[in-house]
Design a protein around this motif. Structure first.
Motif, short mmCIF file in Angstrom:
data_model
loop_
_atom_site.label_atom_id
_atom_site.label_comp_id
_atom_site.label_asym_id
_atom_site.label_seq_id
_atom_site.Cartn_x
_atom_site.Cartn_y
_atom_site.Cartn_z
N TYR A 56 40.09 45.06 31.28
CA TYR A 56 41.26 44.37 30.76
C TYR A 56 41.71 45.00 29.45
CZ TYR A 56 40.40 40.54 34.05
OH TYR A 56 40.22 39.79 35.18
N SER A 57 43.00 45.11 29.29
CA SER A 57 43.56 45.54 28.00
C SER A 57 44.85 44.78 27.79
CB SER A 57 43.80 47.05 27.97
OG SER A 57 44.65 47.45 29.02
N LEU A 58 45.47 44.96 26.65
CA LEU A 58 46.75 44.35 26.34
C LEU A 58 47.81 45.44 26.26
CD1 LEU A 58 45.62 41.89 23.51
CD2 LEU A 58 46.20 41.28 25.86
N CYS A 59 48.98 45.19 26.81
CA CYS A 59 50.05 46.19 26.83
C CYS A 59 50.83 46.18 25.52
CB CYS A 59 51.02 45.91 27.97
SG CYS A 59 50.28 45.90 29.61
N MET A 60 50.95 47.34 24.90
CA MET A 60 51.70 47.42 23.65
C MET A 60 53.21 47.42 23.88
SD MET A 60 49.82 49.39 20.58
CE MET A 60 49.53 51.00 21.28
N SER A 61 53.66 47.28 25.13
CA SER A 61 55.07 47.05 25.37
C SER A 61 55.48 45.67 24.87
CB SER A 61 55.38 47.18 26.86
OG SER A 61 54.52 46.33 27.61
N CYS A 62 54.48 44.81 24.62
CA CYS A 62 54.71 43.51 24.01
C CYS A 62 54.66 43.67 22.49
CB CYS A 62 53.64 42.51 24.47
SG CYS A 62 53.58 40.99 23.51
N MET A 63 55.67 43.20 21.80
CA MET A 63 55.76 43.35 20.35
C MET A 63 54.55 42.72 19.65
SD MET A 63 57.74 44.50 17.87
CE MET A 63 58.28 44.19 16.18
N GLU A 64 54.14 41.56 20.12
CA GLU A 64 53.03 40.87 19.48
C GLU A 64 51.73 41.66 19.65
OE1 GLU A 64 51.78 37.92 16.93
OE2 GLU A 64 53.81 38.38 17.63
N VAL A 65 51.54 42.25 20.83
CA VAL A 65 50.34 43.06 21.07
C VAL A 65 50.38 44.31 20.20
CG1 VAL A 65 49.14 44.49 22.77
CG2 VAL A 65 49.99 42.24 23.42
N ALA A 66 51.54 44.95 20.09
CA ALA A 66 51.65 46.14 19.24
C ALA A 66 51.24 45.82 17.82
CB ALA A 66 53.08 46.69 19.29
N LYS A 67 51.63 44.65 17.33
CA LYS A 67 51.22 44.24 15.98
C LYS A 67 49.71 44.08 15.89
CE LYS A 67 55.42 41.61 14.85
NZ LYS A 67 55.92 40.24 14.58
N ILE A 68 49.09 43.51 16.92
CA ILE A 68 47.64 43.30 16.92
C ILE A 68 46.91 44.64 16.92
CG2 ILE A 68 45.69 42.46 18.28
CD1 ILE A 68 47.53 40.17 19.23
N VAL A 69 47.30 45.53 17.83
CA VAL A 69 46.60 46.81 17.98
C VAL A 69 46.78 47.66 16.74
CG1 VAL A 69 46.42 48.94 19.32
CG2 VAL A 69 46.79 46.76 20.50
N LEU A 70 48.02 47.83 16.29
CA LEU A 70 48.28 48.68 15.13
C LEU A 70 47.78 48.05 13.84
CD1 LEU A 70 51.89 49.94 15.97
CD2 LEU A 70 49.70 51.06 16.45
N GLY A 71 47.62 46.74 13.84
CA GLY A 71 47.11 46.06 12.65
C GLY A 71 45.60 45.99 12.59
N THR A 72 44.93 46.53 13.60
CA THR A 72 43.46 46.54 13.63
C THR A 72 42.95 47.65 12.72
OG1 THR A 72 43.42 45.68 15.90
CG2 THR A 72 41.42 46.76 15.10
N LYS A 73 42.32 47.28 11.64
CA LYS A 73 41.84 48.26 10.66
C LYS A 73 40.45 48.78 11.01
CE LYS A 73 45.45 47.71 7.94
NZ LYS A 73 46.20 46.70 8.70
N GLU A 74 39.64 47.95 11.64
CA GLU A 74 38.30 48.38 11.99
C GLU A 74 38.31 49.20 13.28
OE1 GLU A 74 39.55 45.40 12.14
OE2 GLU A 74 38.75 44.17 13.78
N THR A 75 37.23 49.91 13.56
CA THR A 75 37.15 50.64 14.83
C THR A 75 37.07 49.63 15.97
OG1 THR A 75 34.74 50.77 14.60
CG2 THR A 75 36.01 52.67 13.84
#
Length: 415
Positions: free
Chosen positions: A108-127
């Motif tokens: 399972y993953s989250l699609c970054m075509s969703c604006m909210e998901v893009a914020k989550i993924v790009l906002g992840t500072k840790e590995t």
């Protein structure tokens, strides 16, 4: 059944009517057969509306002014309101969750075509950590009758090494991307020659502390054995953008948005591109690039790399990930230029108090997070939600001579 997902997976919550770019507009929403049968039987006034809101020949919801016919003025779904959450088709029920299936494994993953998901993924500072859990559910064995489990295990081992390399923050992001490319290149040769028993030795070599020195020596030998290509990053990116322009646009605004970024980036020639890139990397935005590239590569590699078990093209899967990431890096540069490079910030900072400067910096950071997420979600919507687009980009990475390993390496080494 084994389930695997990134550690941020459960952070997602749909913002519904508050969404900045609703997933119910701008593209065609396909309906699965089971839901179509259910919708045929719907009765009453809403049933009539539902029947008239479906393109039965295409098997999709109709659109009015590029919006789903069932999306109301408050950006809420009338189908959900009238018939409940169980009435949603598979696409609407699962999005933005993405599932890759293998024999006994579901990822399972989250699609970054969703604006909210893009914020989550790009906002992840840790590995990014990948979590797994197992249950007793049995899989339909007939569905994977020809599944090459040995190849799959080598791909998962290779992906684990790739993710470790891509998140090694002692190295620059571009060096990590180079190492991953070399690993995928060597892996593909073993797949092609039927020598999967040699893969473990490759992965061990790329796990060594001196892996960068080994990479440089091997590249030098390869350069000596071939004619000099004199490929620049500018030339490679122009070729990549050419492939991007060939893809079918899914959102009506995308071709214009894409064309404006191309004009900003490439149409004034290599010297202007290089100058613009130096400014971008030296700016406050340039400081974000390392993490931006890392999270993008991890996202694409985790999602797509092991799909090579179905077409034996691990190298193409990695180069697809690399192409998407480098295109997004250049597009971020284009948007930064279009937004005016924050050219008046230094003058303003000289007049402001320390508190005001801090507030301004915080606001700039929030603005950057939003426009980067907006850029990535637009791009991913166009590339990831069309099987034809996914395949076309991977095919180009595999077949075009411009995308040979030395071209990538020279572009990645160019700073």
């Amino acid at each position: 059944m084994l389930y695997t997902y990134p550690h941020y997976y459960k952070k997602f919550q749909c913002t519904a009517s508050e969404c900045e770019d609703t997933c119910c507009a701008g593209w065609e929403i396909m309906i699965d057969k089971k839901s179509l049968e259910k919708y045929k039987k719907a009765e009453g006034l809403f049933g009539n509306r539902l029947h008239n809101s479906i393109n039965w020949r295409e098997g999709s919801f109709s659109q009015y002014h590029h919006r789903c016919a069932l999306l109301n003025e408050d950006n809420l779904c009338d189908l959900y309101t009238e018939m409940g959450p169980d009435s949603l088709c598979r696409t609407c029920r699962t999005y933005p969750r993405h599932i890759e299936e293998f024999d006994g494994v579901r990822e399972y993953s989250l699609c970054m075509s969703c604006m909210e998901v893009a914020k989550i993924v790009l906002g992840t500072k840790e590995t990014v950590r990948f979590l797994s859990k197992e249950d007793e559910r049995e899989e339909n064995e007939d569905a994977y009758e020809d599944f090459d489990f040995f190849l799959y295990t080598k791909l998962t081992d290779a992906r684990e090494r790739l993710l470790e390399i891509l998140q090694d923050r002692t190295l620059s992001a571009h060096v990590r991307m180079e190492l991953g490319l070399a690993l995928a290149h060597d892996l593909q040769r073993r797949i092609r020659d039927g020598k999967l028993y040699e893969v473990d030795a490759i992965l061990e070599r790329f796990g060594k502390r001196e892996r960068v020195e080994i990479l440089r020596r091997n590249l030098e030998r390869k350069r000596e054995s071939q004619e000099s290509s004199e490929t620049s990053r500018y030339a490679l990116m122009c070729a990549l953008y050419e492939e991007l322009e060939k893809l079918e646009p899914l959102h009506h605004h995308w071709p214009d948005h894409r064309a404006k970024m191309k004009t900003t980036l490439y149409e004034n020639g290599k010297s202007e591109y290089d100058r613009q890139r130096r400014e971008f990397l030296a700016s406050e935005m340039g400081e974000r690039v390392e993490l931006f590239l890392e999270q993008l590569m991890v996202y694409f590699v985790f999602t797509y790399f092991c799909g090579a078990v179905y077409n034996e093209n691990a190298y193409g899967k990695y180069k697809f990930s690399l192409a998407c990431t480098m295109l997004l890096e250049d597009m971020a540069q284009a948007v930064w230029v279009q937004r005016g490079r924050h050219s008046n910030q230094d003058e303003q900072d000289n007049r402001d108090s320390q508190d005001s400067q801090n507030n301004q910096n915080n606001q700039n950071n929030r603005d950057a997070e939003i426009w980067l997420a907006d850029l990535v979600h637009r791009f991913c919507r166009e590339v990831e939600h069309s099987e034809e687009n996914l395949n076309a980009l991977e095919d180009a990475m595999t077949k075009r001579a411009e995308f040979g390993i030395l071209s990538w390496m020279e572009a990645l080494e160019e700073e």
